[in-house]
Design a protein around this motif. Structure first.
Motif, short mmCIF file in Angstrom:
data_model
loop_
_atom_site.label_atom_id
_atom_site.label_comp_id
_atom_site.label_asym_id
_atom_site.label_seq_id
_atom_site.Cartn_x
_atom_site.Cartn_y
_atom_site.Cartn_z
N SER A 14 0.71 13.43 1.20
CA SER A 14 -0.32 13.38 0.16
C SER A 14 -1.06 14.71 0.16
O SER A 14 -1.62 15.12 1.17
CB SER A 14 -1.29 12.24 0.47
N ILE A 37 9.47 7.13 2.00
CA ILE A 37 8.31 6.23 1.97
C ILE A 37 7.06 7.11 1.87
O ILE A 37 6.82 7.96 2.73
CB ILE A 37 8.23 5.35 3.24
N LEU A 38 6.30 6.92 0.80
CA LEU A 38 5.03 7.63 0.63
C LEU A 38 3.95 6.69 1.16
O LEU A 38 3.60 5.70 0.52
CB LEU A 38 4.79 7.97 -0.84
N LYS A 39 3.44 6.99 2.34
CA LYS A 39 2.57 6.05 3.04
C LYS A 39 1.15 6.07 2.48
O LYS A 39 0.53 7.12 2.35
CB LYS A 39 2.55 6.36 4.54
N GLY A 40 0.65 4.87 2.19
CA GLY A 40 -0.73 4.72 1.73
C GLY A 40 -1.63 4.35 2.89
O GLY A 40 -1.21 4.34 4.05
N GLN A 44 -3.86 -1.66 -2.04
CA GLN A 44 -2.58 -1.86 -2.72
C GLN A 44 -2.40 -0.84 -3.86
O GLN A 44 -3.37 -0.47 -4.52
CB GLN A 44 -2.57 -3.28 -3.29
N PHE A 74 7.81 3.21 -2.25
CA PHE A 74 9.18 3.41 -1.77
C PHE A 74 9.96 4.17 -2.85
O PHE A 74 9.81 3.90 -4.04
CB PHE A 74 9.91 2.08 -1.53
N TYR A 115 -4.67 3.42 -6.78
CA TYR A 115 -4.83 2.30 -5.85
C TYR A 115 -5.88 1.31 -6.35
O TYR A 115 -6.66 1.59 -7.26
CB TYR A 115 -5.23 2.83 -4.46
N GLU A 121 0.82 -1.22 0.00
CA GLU A 121 0.00 0.00 0.00
C GLU A 121 0.85 1.27 0.00
O GLU A 121 0.31 2.37 -0.14
CB GLU A 121 -0.96 0.01 1.20
N HIS A 122 2.18 1.13 0.14
CA HIS A 122 3.06 2.31 0.16
C HIS A 122 3.78 2.45 -1.18
O HIS A 122 3.69 1.58 -2.05
CB HIS A 122 4.12 2.17 1.26
#
Length: 939
Positions: A99, A60-63, A67, A48, A84, A45-46
């Motif tokens: 985001s 790290i762009l966190k989701g 997925q 990198f 996503y 879900e992230h």
């Protein structure tokens, strides 16, 4: 109310062991002012961002939960659009990693994303067969385009024209006019799915990849070019530099006669095909940003790279060919060779090289570096990123692998996990290697090659580990040196299970050869050194009638539980190996089991999706629980408790209470089957491994978990999910054709509409109270104190109308239309009156005009038939026209000022521009002279 038992919540702590997921593409991103060094890859879900030079994760762009299915960097390199699985699109700022924008419009996974050349618009295609164009600057959806009948595979904006090209698995390539928002042309020249496409030669050529080894090439002729009589013939049609030029001109004549109305904008004519070496379908087809290089790959490990000649290069090549033809004609005394001389498609698009990767390629990206090297990044199926450089100045260009990011994970699925006795080290083993991780830093501290591992354990003292393999071997590794100390052929089939004896003097293994073998640790003299080393000694064997799937000791080491392929669990006495109990009841084999710390309970998990809890004293089944939606793969008790965790093929981890027979918590995070888990000896940590290549660490918090609240949250989540699946609201008077609104109804849009409704109701109440208060003051003949509303007081004693505006401004730009769509009409008259008031004040004119026009569009009939609103609409007409023209004037003035500043800066920098140009010219001159000298030397 009775006393409820309190549990402690487990929360996700980290995701590790993953280099990149193979679900979405890989993309070069500009970071810290460098291009071609950093790559963005999906990671569950992230997202990198890896530094390919150092092999380090830099961002790290966190989701959230879904997925990642698609990536696209913006042209300015500052943002990254991420699609996503649930259809959401989030735009991340690469400088902050946050985001900034969220778009919700698709009902299924996003499969294609593309920015326009300025980065102001974003187009997305999805599995729901629809294409949506988004306004990135205004953070809103523009429109939805319908027409394809299958998954969208690629979307492309044209730079010069306001056109869009889309292709899908329905074998069609569609051309859309974005001014009128309709499909004006459909290419039907494919017999199978169109998997990718690219625009070449300054958008004069389209190349498409399908399910065969052909790359079909189409020439594009734009109508403006045909109509312009002053343009030279070479520019009117690309046919002059490709086979079939005469046919093209004939077709252009028919175009001018306007017999084909769909060809008023652009005309496509197929000019031929380029043959790929791969025989399977095209997986990814793409070009570098300049369009000089084209690359594609199939389902294999080969990337095919092609060079696309520019117009100048084509002209030079053509001139050379004409010279040769003239020479030949002179020798053979022929006339006019020019007419027959043409460049073939293969000469215009030349094969450069094939890049052979170490595993199957899932996606790639190209970038042409300033040094003249072509950099290629490949995302492979086996959790690896590879970077290749192609030196274009070489006579025979060969791709050289520059870097490979592998250390952060296994090449295949992790099948076994184990915790060290001090809770610090985590062991993970897959088909090719054993890795030891530091739990606190999540760094891989040891990697050791092994055979296909199925089970593992740390030897007491945590200095060695034992691995059971699919080939029946038991391997002993030393962690200090990272070397294999000893290998024993333990079983004739796979070693499915291994268990350490409670006295820590040995262990037991169960295998596919229907045997349970008992082993003891032994110290033997090593030939190479003076010191003794650890070894394993086989002491006993228990022969059974079926394959052994799992073995477990009771904590007092009196009993041994053995799970067999006949769906039963047999319990034996350890000292005599005599039969004690048979636990039967599962419909499919028991894949996992564990005995609690006091030896009173045994829990068994089976492929029939159930978990059964048995008493070990009499072998009676206390309770059968339906645990997962697929096979239960692993089960382990939390130390010093009767709580246990299960892992299932339904991608979930669940915690249960074996005394109360209650489901406590579900740990959701993995996106595919969970193969195994391990609970730390102190019970504070759980680590799990999945088919999505990720390892996840879960940490026990101090937060108490109350079951009733947990069930309530579950019901809310189910309700929110059902809201999203409901029918979308229909706009009155809108034809359900090939265009529609970009947004979709979500729980956020409903909540936003509810907030607007509440604000209007508060405004109504407060205005009514104010009237009443004024009447009381008038009657009393003196000023009576007015009670302040606590909400308005919290906002700093603002007026009720100002509060409505505050609430309205807080609605996300991307959700505004959908929120207004679910707003009942009874609130609209008040809103229109308030809009009139706000616009007169000159506050947020752009936002209010957008909302006003949308409300007029969806409630046109009711508004026009309402006599009360006639004066309101008349007033709005006057105020909006005057305010919008004022805003336009301000914008025009600002634009003129900026252009003036730009001209001033350019005038100052002109000298340096000329200096650069002369330097480049001199360098070219030097190179040309050098080349001429070399040619003369050779002659």
């Amino acid at each position: 109310m009775g006393l409820t038992r309190q549990y402690l919540r487990y929360e996700p702590a980290a995701l590790f062991g993953l280099v990149a997921s193979a679900r979405a593409g890989v993309a070069f991103v500009a970071l810290r002012g460098e291009r071609g060094r950093y790559v963005a890859v999906p990671a569950c879900e992230h997202v990198f961002v890896w530094d390919t030079r150092k092999g380090e994760k830099v961002l790290i762009l966190k989701g959230l939960k879904q997925q990642v299915s698609c990536l696209c960097p913006s042209p300015d390199g500052l943002h990254l659009a991420v699609g996503y699985e649930d259809g959401a699109i989030r735009v991340f700022n690469l400088l902050s990693g946050e985001s900034t924008i969220t778009f919700n419009g698709h009902r299924a996974a996003v499969t294609a994303l593309q920015y326009d050349h300025l980065g102001g618009r974003l187009v997305s295609g999805s599995k729901d067969t629809e294409v949506i164009v988004w306004d990135v600057i205004n953070e809103s959806g523009l429109y939805r385009l319908r027409g394809h009948k299958d998954v969208i595979t690629q979307v492309l904006f044209l730079k010069e024209k306001n056109l869009l090209v889309t292709c899908a698995k329905d074998t069609l390539v569609k051309w859309w006019d974005l001014d009128t928002q309709h499909c004006f042309k459909t290419l039907v020249g494919h017999r199978a799915e169109v998997w990718g496409m690219a625009l070449l030669s300054k958008e004069k050529r389209l190349i498409t990849g399908s399910a065969d080894s052909e790359l079909r090439v189409w020439d594009l002729t734009y109508i403006q070019e045909v109509k312009d009589p002053d343009e030279p013939e070479s520019k009117k049609s690309k046919g002059s530099s490709s086979p079939g030029a005469e046919e093209n001109t004939e077709e252009d004549e028919t175009l001018e006669l306007d017999e084909h109305p769909e060809e008023r904008i652009v005309k496509c004519s197929k000019v031929g095909s380029i043959m790929r070496e791969g025989r399977d379908r095209v997986v990814t087809l793409g070009t570098d940003r300049m369009g000089k290089f084209l690359a594609c790959h199939g389902t294999d490990a080969v990337l095919e790279v092609f060079s696309v000649l520019s117009e100048e290069e084509i002209q030079k090549k053509l001139e050379k060919k004409i010279k040769k033809a003239r020479k030949k004609a002179k020798q053979n005394s022929e006339e006019e060779p020019e007419r027959s001389v043409e460049l073939s498609l293969q000469e215009e698009i030349q094969r450069v090289t094939n890049v052979k990767a170490s595993s199957k390629i899932k996606s790639f990206d190209l970038i042409l570096s300033p040094k003249g090297e072509l950099k290629m990044v490949l995302l492979l199926q086996n959790n690896v990123i590879e970077l290749y450089n192609l030196d274009l100045s070489a006579q025979v260009p060969q791709a050289v692998r520059v870097s490979r990011i592998t250390i952060g994970g296994h090449r295949s699925d992790v099948r076994t996990l184990a915790f060290s006795s001090d809770n610090i080290a985590v062991l993970s083993a897959a088909t090719e290697s054993v890795k030891i991780w530091n739990r606190s830093t999540l760094q891989c501290i040891r990697t050791m090659e092994c055979e296909y591992a199925l089970c593992s354990l740390f030897v007491p003292g945590d200095r060695q580990v034992i691995i059971g393999t699919k080939t029946g071997k038991v391997q002993l590794y030393d962690l200090a040196s990272g070397s294999l100390i000893e290998t024993l052929d333990a079983h004739d089939g796979a070693v499915w299970s291994i268990a350490l004896s409670p006295d820590q003097r040995g262990f037991v293994t169960g295998g596919a050869d229907k045997c349970v073998k008992f082993w003891e640790f032994d110290l033997v003299k090593d030939e190479s050194s003076v010191q003794k080393r650890l070894s394993m000694k086989h002491v006993r064997i228990l022969q059974l009638d079926e394959d052994v799937l799992c073995v477990r000791y009771s904590p007092n080491q009196k009993l041994l539980a053995v799970s067999l392929l006949d769906c039963t669990v047999k319990v034996f006495y350890v000292d005599t190996l005599k039969f004690f109990l048979s636990l039967y009841g599962h419909k499919l084999p028991v894949l996992c089991m564990d005995i609690c710390y006091d030896g009173t309970l045994i829990a068994t998990g089976s492929a029939d999706r159930n978990v059964k809890i048995w008493g070990l004293d009499f072998g009676d089944c206390h309770r059968s629980l339906f645990a997962h939606d697929d096979s239960v793969m692993y089960l382990q008790f939390v130390p010093k408790s009767h709580l246990f965790f299960t892992a299932g093929k339904d991608s979930k981890l669940k915690q249960w209470d074996a005394d109360k027979f209650e489901h406590i918590q579900t740990l959701e995070g993995h996106h595919q089957e969970v193969w195994c888990l391990a609970v730390s000896p102190n019970g504070d940590y759980v680590v799990s491994a999945s088919h999505d290549k990720s390892l996840r660490l879960w940490e026990r918090t101090r937060e108490p978990l109350i079951l009733e609240e947990e069930r309530e949250m579950q019901r809310e989540a189910e309700y929110e999910e059902s809201v999203a699946k409901e029918e979308q609201p229909v706009v009155a008077g809108e034809r359900q054709g090939e265009t529609g609104l970009a947004g979709k109804k979500t729980i956020e849009t409903i909540k936003a509409a509810e907030r607007i409704m509440e604000a209007i109701e508060l405004y109504r109440e407060e205005t009514a109270k104010l009237k009443e208060h004024n009447a009381i003051c008038k009657a009393a003949g003196k000023e009576v104190p007015f009670p302040v509303n606590p909400i308005l007081h919290a906002y700093g004693n603002i007026t009720p109308s100002a509060y409505v505006l505050e609430v309205f401004k807080k609605v996300k730009s991307s959700e505004l239309e959908e929120s207004l769509l679910v707003l009942p009409f009874s609130y609209v008259p008040d809103l229109l009156r308030l809009f009139n008031e706000y616009i007169q004040q000159g506050s947020d004119v752009e936002l209010l005009c957008r909302a006003l026009l949308f409300l007029l569009k969806i409630h046109f009939g009711q508004i026009t038939s309402n006599q009360m609103l006639v004066t309101v609409i008349e007033n709005l007409k006057k105020t909006t026209i005057s305010r919008v023209s004022e805003s336009r004037d301000v914008l025009g003035f600002n634009m003129a000022g900026l252009q003036f500043l730009k001209r001033e800066i350019e005038a100052k920098d002109e000298v340096t521009f000329f200096a650069d140009a002369t330097e480049r010219f001199e360098e070219k001159k030097r190179k040309r002279k050098k080349k001429e000298k070399m040619v003369l030397a050779v002659l």
